[in-house]
Design an enzyme around this catalytic site. Sequence first.
Site, PDB file in Angstrom:
ATOM      1  N   TYR A 287      49.152  38.463  40.984  1.00 45.45           N
ATOM      2  CA  TYR A 287      48.465  37.477  40.160  1.00 45.45           C
ATOM      3  C   TYR A 287      49.063  36.106  40.431  1.00 45.45           C
ATOM      4  O   TYR A 287      50.284  35.961  40.545  1.00 45.45           O
ATOM      5  CB  TYR A 287      48.610  37.799  38.671  1.00 45.45           C
ATOM      6  N   HIS A 295      41.825  37.437  37.091  1.00 44.06           N
ATOM      7  CA  HIS A 295      42.030  38.699  37.781  1.00 44.06           C
ATOM      8  C   HIS A 295      42.983  38.509  38.959  1.00 44.06           C
ATOM      9  O   HIS A 295      43.178  37.401  39.463  1.00 44.06           O
ATOM     10  CB  HIS A 295      40.696  39.258  38.282  1.00 44.06           C
ATOM     11  N   LYS A 344      38.973  41.984  45.707  1.00 44.06           N
ATOM     12  CA  LYS A 344      40.377  41.694  45.963  1.00 44.06           C
ATOM     13  C   LYS A 344      40.625  41.757  47.468  1.00 44.06           C
ATOM     14  O   LYS A 344      39.956  42.488  48.196  1.00 44.06           O
ATOM     15  CB  LYS A 344      41.287  42.684  45.245  1.00 44.06           C
TER      16      LYS A 344
END
Length: 389
Positions: A287, A295, A344
Site C-alpha cells: 500500500y 486499495h 493489481k
Amino acid sequence: MHSVYFDSATSSIHVTDEKAIRALWEMGFFGKGSLSRSEPSWLEREKKKRGLAGQKTSEEITRKRREERREMKLERARKEQEAIMQQLKVEAANGNPVAQQQLANGTPVTVNGPADTSTTPQTNGPAHKEAASQPDMGLTTEEDVSDPKQPTPNGTKTVRFSPVVEKKEIPKAEYASTNHQLMNEVDSFEETLTNEEHLQLSNEETFFLAYGLGAVQVFDDASGSVIPTRSLLNLFAQHSTFPSSADSAILEPDNQFLVSYVAYHHFRSLGWIVRSGVKFGVDYLLYNRGPVFAHAEFALLVLPSYEHLFWSATAERRERIAKKQDRSWWWLHGVNRVQAHVMKTLVLCFVDIPPPSESFSTNNIGEILRQYKVREMIIKRWTPNRARD
C-alpha cells in the site's frame, strides 16, 4: 514500548492492551483485529448493533463507498441508454428503417436499479418469460369474485383482500413502561459491554517492531518472561513451518522466515505499508499510504534465488534447490491472472540466498541481514485486443 505475547501452541502474536492496539494500528497499520477483517473495530460495530453510540467503522465507510459507486454506475448507464434512445429517434426521423422498427417495437431501456426511474419495464426478458410460464395462483381481488365461497371455473381457490387495515393502539402507560425498560437495558448493555477483540501480529511484523523499530517487547505466554530480540530470530525461524522444527543453534540461510522477513524489512524501509496477501494468493500487498485510504497497488511474491555458486557446486545441492524452486508457468499465469482481475500489478521479489557462514551461528542479526540482496521484477498480463495499435 508496547507488550505483546507469543503463543507457542498457535505460533501467533497477540496484543491485548487497547492503547497498544490503537497505537500499533495508527503508527503503521500493523496487525489485524481478531474479530474484524482488518482494522480492529469490533467494539464500535457491537455498539452500533446494540443501539449504543459509536463511531463509524471502516466496514461502514467501505459499504457506503460501494453504494455510491453503484449509484454512479447506474446513473451513467441510464444516461447512456437515454443517449441511445435519442439517437434512435433522430435516425428514425431521418428515415432509417431499423431505428423505426426498434421504436415501433418499443425497445426498452435495460438499466435496472434504484437510479432507473424514467425507464419502461422490460416485458420480453427472461424474468418476464419465467413469470409468464408459472401457473395461475388464483389470487383475485374483490372486484373479480362476487362470492368467495363459490368455486372458480378452473377449480382454483380465490383470496379476497380487505382494504381496511386494523390499527392497534397501545396505552400511554404501557408505552412509557416499555420505553423505560428499554432504556434500562441499554444502560446495562453499556455497563457490561467489554472489548473482546485483540490484535494479531504476524511473525514478520513482530520482528520488525522489535528489532527494526524497538517498539514492542515480546513475552512468552507460558512463562511470562521477556524473549530477547536475538532469541526471537531463532524462535520465529522454528515456527516458520508446521509442525515447528527442532531448536537449532545454526540458522539455514534459506529459512522461510528469514527469506520472508528480508522482503518485508526491505519494503517497510522504503516506506511501503506491507500487509498479508493471502486473500489474493500472494505473500504481501503493498500500500502506498494504507488500507484505509486506497486499495493496494502491488501484489508481491517472494521467491528465493540461489544464484551463488555454492548452491550449484554439488549434484546433491542442485537437486535440493531444484525441488525448492519447482514451479510451473501455469502457476505463475494463474497468480498473474488473479492480480489482473483485481487491478493489481504483480511484483516478483527475488531474495538472493547467501551461502552458510559463521554469522548464522552467532545470531548477529545485522550481519545476517546484510548478506541478503533483493531484486524486483514487475509482470503484467498482455491482452492482444488491448495491445493492438
